[in-house]
Design a protein around this motif. Structure first.
Motif, mmCIF file in Angstrom:
data_model
loop_
_atom_site.group_PDB
_atom_site.id
_atom_site.type_symbol
_atom_site.label_atom_id
_atom_site.label_comp_id
_atom_site.label_asym_id
_atom_site.label_seq_id
_atom_site.Cartn_x
_atom_site.Cartn_y
_atom_site.Cartn_z
ATOM 1 N N HIS A 85 0.967 -1.236 0.059
ATOM 2 C CA HIS A 85 0.050 -0.134 0.303
ATOM 3 C C HIS A 85 0.847 1.276 0.034
ATOM 4 O O HIS A 85 0.501 2.128 -0.996
ATOM 5 C CB HIS A 85 -0.998 0.006 0.975
ATOM 6 N N ALA A 86 1.931 1.270 0.741
ATOM 7 C CA ALA A 86 2.826 2.390 0.789
ATOM 8 C C ALA A 86 3.477 2.776 -0.462
ATOM 9 O O ALA A 86 3.549 3.852 -0.924
ATOM 10 C CB ALA A 86 3.675 2.145 1.954
ATOM 11 N N HIS A 87 4.003 1.653 -1.120
ATOM 12 C CA HIS A 87 4.460 1.913 -2.440
ATOM 13 C C HIS A 87 3.557 2.182 -3.453
ATOM 14 O O HIS A 87 3.883 2.970 -4.184
ATOM 15 C CB HIS A 87 5.207 0.320 -2.935
ATOM 16 N N LEU A 88 2.460 1.659 -3.512
ATOM 17 C CA LEU A 88 1.428 2.117 -4.275
ATOM 18 C C LEU A 88 1.230 3.639 -4.301
ATOM 19 O O LEU A 88 0.931 4.228 -5.244
ATOM 20 C CB LEU A 88 0.241 1.203 -4.179
ATOM 21 N N ALA A 89 1.012 3.845 -3.003
ATOM 22 C CA ALA A 89 0.879 5.426 -2.557
ATOM 23 C C ALA A 89 2.006 6.347 -3.314
ATOM 24 O O ALA A 89 1.477 7.434 -3.779
ATOM 25 C CB ALA A 89 0.678 5.609 -1.079
ATOM 26 N N ALA A 90 2.959 6.166 -3.187
ATOM 27 C CA ALA A 90 4.211 6.662 -3.748
ATOM 28 C C ALA A 90 4.157 6.512 -5.034
ATOM 29 O O ALA A 90 4.315 7.724 -5.814
ATOM 30 C CB ALA A 90 5.663 6.095 -3.345
ATOM 31 N N LEU A 91 3.823 5.358 -5.787
ATOM 32 C CA LEU A 91 3.819 5.330 -7.320
ATOM 33 C C LEU A 91 2.552 6.320 -7.832
ATOM 34 O O LEU A 91 2.553 7.048 -8.913
ATOM 35 C CB LEU A 91 3.161 3.793 -7.439
ATOM 36 N N ARG A 92 1.188 6.483 -7.115
ATOM 37 C CA ARG A 92 0.240 7.283 -7.542
ATOM 38 C C ARG A 92 0.778 8.914 -7.427
ATOM 39 O O ARG A 92 0.348 9.784 -8.192
ATOM 40 C CB ARG A 92 -0.919 7.119 -6.945
ATOM 41 N N ALA A 93 1.484 9.196 -6.322
ATOM 42 C CA ALA A 93 1.919 10.513 -6.111
ATOM 43 C C ALA A 93 2.718 10.851 -7.526
ATOM 44 O O ALA A 93 2.768 11.919 -7.846
ATOM 45 C CB ALA A 93 2.596 10.685 -4.865
ATOM 46 N N ALA A 94 3.923 9.971 -7.532
ATOM 47 C CA ALA A 94 4.761 10.145 -8.777
ATOM 48 C C ALA A 94 4.208 10.309 -9.976
ATOM 49 O O ALA A 94 4.344 11.155 -10.910
ATOM 50 C CB ALA A 94 5.698 8.953 -8.724
ATOM 51 N N ALA A 95 3.179 9.450 -10.298
ATOM 52 C CA ALA A 95 2.287 9.615 -11.430
ATOM 53 C C ALA A 95 1.469 11.027 -11.386
ATOM 54 O O ALA A 95 1.666 11.528 -12.826
ATOM 55 C CB ALA A 95 1.344 8.588 -11.472
ATOM 56 N N ALA A 96 1.180 11.598 -10.425
ATOM 57 C CA ALA A 96 0.521 12.826 -10.448
ATOM 58 C C ALA A 96 1.664 13.987 -10.815
ATOM 59 O O ALA A 96 1.252 15.078 -11.589
ATOM 60 C CB ALA A 96 -0.046 13.149 -9.019
ATOM 61 N N VAL A 97 2.844 13.837 -10.369
ATOM 62 C CA VAL A 97 3.907 14.890 -10.881
ATOM 63 C C VAL A 97 4.119 14.648 -12.265
ATOM 64 O O VAL A 97 4.254 15.483 -12.872
ATOM 65 C CB VAL A 97 5.010 14.611 -10.171
ATOM 66 N N VAL A 98 4.264 13.515 -12.961
ATOM 67 C CA VAL A 98 4.464 13.178 -14.183
ATOM 68 C C VAL A 98 3.244 13.890 -15.205
ATOM 69 O O VAL A 98 3.336 14.354 -15.873
ATOM 70 C CB VAL A 98 4.488 11.679 -14.316
ATOM 71 N N GLU A 124 4.703 8.890 3.132
ATOM 72 C CA GLU A 124 3.903 10.095 3.645
ATOM 73 C C GLU A 124 4.660 11.190 3.486
ATOM 74 O O GLU A 124 4.175 12.050 2.826
ATOM 75 C CB GLU A 124 3.577 9.721 5.105
ATOM 76 N N ASP A 125 6.007 11.345 3.433
ATOM 77 C CA ASP A 125 6.873 12.376 3.308
ATOM 78 C C ASP A 125 6.941 12.861 1.813
ATOM 79 O O ASP A 125 6.877 13.950 1.461
ATOM 80 C CB ASP A 125 8.096 12.098 3.697
ATOM 81 N N PHE A 126 7.020 11.745 0.838
ATOM 82 C CA PHE A 126 7.038 12.042 -0.588
ATOM 83 C C PHE A 126 5.566 12.769 -0.790
ATOM 84 O O PHE A 126 5.720 13.643 -1.563
ATOM 85 C CB PHE A 126 7.277 10.679 -1.391
ATOM 86 N N ARG A 127 4.591 11.995 -0.418
ATOM 87 C CA ARG A 127 3.226 12.623 -0.897
ATOM 88 C C ARG A 127 3.134 14.083 -0.316
ATOM 89 O O ARG A 127 2.667 14.955 -1.021
ATOM 90 C CB ARG A 127 2.205 11.707 0.076
ATOM 91 N N ASP A 128 3.759 14.421 0.656
ATOM 92 C CA ASP A 128 3.810 15.878 1.358
ATOM 93 C C ASP A 128 4.525 16.634 0.248
ATOM 94 O O ASP A 128 4.080 17.600 -0.069
ATOM 95 C CB ASP A 128 4.517 16.084 2.609
ATOM 96 N N GLU A 129 5.840 16.175 -0.132
ATOM 97 C CA GLU A 129 6.301 16.878 -0.932
ATOM 98 C C GLU A 129 5.567 17.127 -2.549
ATOM 99 O O GLU A 129 5.517 18.269 -2.917
ATOM 100 C CB GLU A 129 7.835 16.368 -1.409
ATOM 101 N N VAL A 130 4.960 16.071 -2.677
ATOM 102 C CA VAL A 130 3.960 16.263 -3.950
ATOM 103 C C VAL A 130 3.219 17.154 -3.814
ATOM 104 O O VAL A 130 2.806 18.131 -4.799
ATOM 105 C CB VAL A 130 3.693 15.140 -4.697
ATOM 106 N N GLY A 131 2.531 17.153 -2.725
ATOM 107 C CA GLY A 131 1.307 18.136 -2.401
ATOM 108 C C GLY A 131 1.746 19.584 -2.464
ATOM 109 O O GLY A 131 1.358 20.568 -2.991
ATOM 110 N N LEU A 132 3.223 19.926 -1.994
ATOM 111 C CA LEU A 132 3.590 21.321 -2.053
ATOM 112 C C LEU A 132 3.818 21.605 -3.407
ATOM 113 O O LEU A 132 3.790 22.879 -3.814
ATOM 114 C CB LEU A 132 4.759 21.205 -0.998
ATOM 115 N N LEU A 133 4.458 20.590 -4.324
ATOM 116 C CA LEU A 133 4.566 21.038 -5.446
ATOM 117 C C LEU A 133 3.554 21.192 -6.379
ATOM 118 O O LEU A 133 3.338 22.104 -7.141
ATOM 119 C CB LEU A 133 5.263 19.631 -6.225
ATOM 120 N N VAL A 134 2.317 20.596 -6.085
ATOM 121 C CA VAL A 134 1.085 20.866 -6.755
ATOM 122 C C VAL A 134 0.403 22.123 -6.229
ATOM 123 O O VAL A 134 -0.188 23.114 -7.404
ATOM 124 C CB VAL A 134 0.248 19.588 -6.457
ATOM 125 N N ASP A 135 0.441 22.473 -4.934
ATOM 126 C CA ASP A 135 -0.057 23.660 -4.454
ATOM 127 C C ASP A 135 1.098 24.203 -3.454
ATOM 128 O O ASP A 135 0.751 23.771 -2.357
ATOM 129 C CB ASP A 135 -1.436 23.399 -3.947
#
Length: 168
Positions: free
Chosen positions: A64-77, A141-152
């Motif tokens: 689940h954690a790996h898939l969460a990171a994968l989805r966040a990475a896909a959002a950046v792409v 979780e930390d990666f998702r936070d960074e992606v969230g800050l990148l998005v907004d």
């Protein structure tokens, strides 16, 4: 949940439905929302993090954690645009490093866990102990936070989860 996520306050810059509030300045105070694809991927990432937080089996928490990171990475792409077809980028981790070089270290870290995730999903029962799963959850979780800050960039840190973390 990471210390940064816990210290982020109740709203974390999120809108009413839990979506990222906005992206890109358009004028005095006005902003554009992220694309529906970016929002969908971030929502899926959040759902995987919630599943990881409630899962008790270390191997499943890892997945689940790996898939969460994968989805966040896909959002950046999706946000930055796919790299040229001339590149050798074949995985989302390769594409992430190309479209957002500041996240290249995360890309390498999560790419290294892809085989373990695939083995768990295939039922091969790789050895994933509770400590390794907890580390991956915290990093996701930390990666998702960074992606969230990148998005907004105005959003602060990501969503507080409404679930208690699984006992280790």
């Amino acid at each position: 949940m990471s210390a940064r996520t816990r210290s982020a306050g109740a709203t974390g810059g999120r809108g009413q439905a839990g979506h990222v509030a906005a992206v890109g300045h358009v004028g005095a105070g006005a902003v554009l929302p992220p694309s529906p694809e970016v929002t969908r991927l971030l929502d899926r990432s959040d759902a995987e993090l919630a599943a990881a937080a409630t899962e008790t089996d270390p191997a499943e928490r890892f997945v689940h954690a790996h898939l969460a990171a994968l989805r966040a990475a896909a959002a950046v792409v999706a946000l930055r645009g796919r790299p040229s077809t001339r590149t050798r980028a074949r995985s989302v981790w390769d594409m992430l490093a190309l479209v957002e070089p500041d996240l290249a270290a995360w890309s390498g870290y999560f790419a290294s866990g892809a085989r373990v995730r695939a083995a768990v999903e295939a039922g091969l029962e790789p050895d994933v102990d509770a400590r390794r799963a907890a580390e991956l959850v915290a990093c996701a979780e930390d990666f998702r936070d960074e992606v969230g800050l990148l998005v907004d960039p105005r959003a602060g840190f990501a969503r507080p989860l409404a679930v208690a973390p699984a006992a280790s």
